[in-house]
Scaffold this motif. Structure first.
Motif, PDB file in Angstrom:
ATOM      1  N   LEU A  95      21.023 110.404  65.275  1.00  0.00           N
ATOM      2  CA  LEU A  95      22.368 110.552  65.809  1.00  0.00           C
ATOM      3  C   LEU A  95      22.645 111.970  66.294  1.00  0.00           C
ATOM      4  N   ILE A  96      21.989 112.921  65.692  1.00  0.00           N
ATOM      5  CA  ILE A  96      22.201 114.291  66.144  1.00  0.00           C
ATOM      6  C   ILE A  96      21.688 114.476  67.564  1.00  0.00           C
ATOM      7  N   PHE A  97      20.715 113.667  67.965  1.00  0.00           N
ATOM      8  CA  PHE A  97      20.213 113.738  69.338  1.00  0.00           C
ATOM      9  C   PHE A  97      21.247 113.216  70.325  1.00  0.00           C
ATOM     10  N   VAL A  98      22.141 112.363  69.876  1.00  0.00           N
ATOM     11  CA  VAL A  98      23.258 111.905  70.709  1.00  0.00           C
ATOM     12  C   VAL A  98      24.287 113.021  70.837  1.00  0.00           C
ATOM     13  N   ASP A 135      28.680 122.696  61.594  1.00  0.00           N
ATOM     14  CA  ASP A 135      28.250 122.342  60.236  1.00  0.00           C
ATOM     15  C   ASP A 135      27.236 121.208  60.260  1.00  0.00           C
ATOM     16  N   PHE A 136      27.440 120.234  61.128  1.00  0.00           N
ATOM     17  CA  PHE A 136      26.471 119.138  61.253  1.00  0.00           C
ATOM     18  C   PHE A 136      25.118 119.653  61.722  1.00  0.00           C
ATOM     19  N   PHE A 137      25.143 120.516  62.705  1.00  0.00           N
ATOM     20  CA  PHE A 137      23.885 121.038  63.226  1.00  0.00           C
ATOM     21  C   PHE A 137      23.194 121.913  62.192  1.00  0.00           C
ATOM     22  N   ASN A 138      23.947 122.678  61.454  1.00  0.00           N
ATOM     23  CA  ASN A 138      23.352 123.470  60.368  1.00  0.00           C
ATOM     24  C   ASN A 138      22.752 122.561  59.311  1.00  0.00           C
ATOM     25  N   LEU A 139      23.441 121.507  59.009  1.00  0.00           N
ATOM     26  CA  LEU A 139      22.957 120.563  58.005  1.00  0.00           C
ATOM     27  C   LEU A 139      21.643 119.931  58.425  1.00  0.00           C
ATOM     28  N   VAL A 140      21.576 119.400  59.610  1.00  0.00           N
ATOM     29  CA  VAL A 140      20.346 118.727  60.033  1.00  0.00           C
ATOM     30  C   VAL A 140      19.216 119.706  60.344  1.00  0.00           C
ATOM     31  N   ASN A 141      19.570 120.932  60.677  1.00  0.00           N
ATOM     32  CA  ASN A 141      18.543 121.927  60.961  1.00  0.00           C
ATOM     33  C   ASN A 141      18.002 122.588  59.694  1.00  0.00           C
ATOM     34  N   ASN A 142      18.858 122.781  58.717  1.00  0.00           N
ATOM     35  CA  ASN A 142      18.446 123.502  57.512  1.00  0.00           C
ATOM     36  C   ASN A 142      17.860 122.606  56.432  1.00  0.00           C
ATOM     37  N   PHE A 143      18.125 121.318  56.545  1.00  0.00           N
ATOM     38  CA  PHE A 143      17.516 120.375  55.614  1.00  0.00           C
ATOM     39  C   PHE A 143      16.401 119.655  56.340  1.00  0.00           C
ATOM     40  N   ASP A 144      15.585 119.001  55.605  1.00  0.00           N
ATOM     41  CA  ASP A 144      14.407 118.343  56.166  1.00  0.00           C
ATOM     42  C   ASP A 144      14.808 117.029  56.851  1.00  0.00           C
ATOM     43  N   THR A 164      12.899 124.624  55.463  1.00  0.00           N
ATOM     44  CA  THR A 164      13.902 123.576  55.327  1.00  0.00           C
ATOM     45  C   THR A 164      13.993 123.108  53.884  1.00  0.00           C
ATOM     46  N   LYS A 165      15.203 122.731  53.517  1.00  0.00           N
ATOM     47  CA  LYS A 165      15.457 122.252  52.159  1.00  0.00           C
ATOM     48  C   LYS A 165      15.238 120.743  52.116  1.00  0.00           C
ATOM     49  N   LYS A 166      14.882 120.268  50.970  1.00  0.00           N
ATOM     50  CA  LYS A 166      14.634 118.842  50.790  1.00  0.00           C
ATOM     51  C   LYS A 166      15.924 118.124  50.413  1.00  0.00           C
ATOM     52  N   ILE A 167      16.063 116.921  50.921  1.00  0.00           N
ATOM     53  CA  ILE A 167      17.153 116.046  50.490  1.00  0.00           C
ATOM     54  C   ILE A 167      16.727 115.426  49.165  1.00  0.00           C
ATOM     55  N   GLU A 168      17.567 115.555  48.178  1.00  0.00           N
ATOM     56  CA  GLU A 168      17.219 115.085  46.835  1.00  0.00           C
ATOM     57  C   GLU A 168      17.410 113.579  46.666  1.00  0.00           C
ATOM     58  N   TYR A 169      18.482 113.068  47.235  1.00  0.00           N
ATOM     59  CA  TYR A 169      18.839 111.669  46.998  1.00  0.00           C
ATOM     60  C   TYR A 169      19.079 110.955  48.323  1.00  0.00           C
ATOM     61  N   GLU A 170      18.702 109.709  48.394  1.00  0.00           N
ATOM     62  CA  GLU A 170      18.870 108.967  49.645  1.00  0.00           C
ATOM     63  C   GLU A 170      20.344 108.792  49.999  1.00  0.00           C
ATOM     64  N   GLU A 171      21.218 108.849  49.022  1.00  0.00           N
ATOM     65  CA  GLU A 171      22.656 108.752  49.287  1.00  0.00           C
ATOM     66  C   GLU A 171      23.148 109.922  50.137  1.00  0.00           C
ATOM     67  N   GLN A 172      22.484 111.050  50.010  1.00  0.00           N
ATOM     68  CA  GLN A 172      22.849 112.199  50.842  1.00  0.00           C
ATOM     69  C   GLN A 172      22.542 111.916  52.306  1.00  0.00           C
ATOM     70  N   LEU A 173      21.426 111.281  52.564  1.00  0.00           N
ATOM     71  CA  LEU A 173      21.094 110.907  53.938  1.00  0.00           C
ATOM     72  C   LEU A 173      22.075 109.879  54.469  1.00  0.00           C
ATOM     73  N   GLU A 174      22.480 108.969  53.637  1.00  0.00           N
ATOM     74  CA  GLU A 174      23.471 107.962  54.031  1.00  0.00           C
ATOM     75  C   GLU A 174      24.784 108.640  54.414  1.00  0.00           C
ATOM     76  N   TRP A 175      25.199 109.610  53.616  1.00  0.00           N
ATOM     77  CA  TRP A 175      26.428 110.341  53.913  1.00  0.00           C
ATOM     78  C   TRP A 175      26.312 111.065  55.249  1.00  0.00           C
ATOM     79  N   ILE A 176      25.195 111.711  55.496  1.00  0.00           N
ATOM     80  CA  ILE A 176      24.980 112.414  56.760  1.00  0.00           C
ATOM     81  C   ILE A 176      25.011 111.433  57.924  1.00  0.00           C
TER      82      ILE A 176
END
Length: 70
Positions: A1-4, A22-31, A39-51
Motif C-alpha cells: 500500500l505504501i507504493f500506492v 510517519d507512515f513512510f518512516n514506519l515502513v522505511n525504518n521497520f523491516d 531496519t527494525k523487526k516487527i515483533e508481532y503480526e498484529e503490528q503488520l495488520e495495524w500498519i
C-alpha cells in the motif's frame, strides 16, 4: 500500500499534513519496505495488520476528501 501512497505523497500531505511522513518512516525504518541491516523487526503480526489497515484507511480517506473538496 505504501507504493500506492508514494506517488501521491505530496498531495496526500494537503489532507493529512505531515502525519503522512510517519507512515513512510514506519515502513522505511521497520523491516517492511527495506531490508537493510538497520531496519527494525516487527515483533508481532498484529503490528503488520495495524500498519496495513492504517495505510488502507489513509488511502480511502484521501480519495474521499479529494473528491469532496476539489
Amino acid at each position: 500500500l505504501i507504493f500506492v501512497l508514494e506517488p501521491l505523497r505530496k498531495d496526500v500531505k494537503k489532507y493529512f499534513n505531515n502525519d503522512v511522513e510517519d507512515f513512510f518512516n514506519l515502513v522505511n525504518n521497520f523491516d517492511i519496505r527495506h531490508n537493510n541491516e538497520t531496519t527494525k523487526k516487527i515483533e508481532y503480526e498484529e503490528q503488520l495488520e495495524w500498519i496495513f489497515y492504517s495505510l488502507l484507511n489513509t488511502i480511502n480517506t484521501y480519495t474521499k476528501l479529494k473528491s469532496k473538496l476539489e
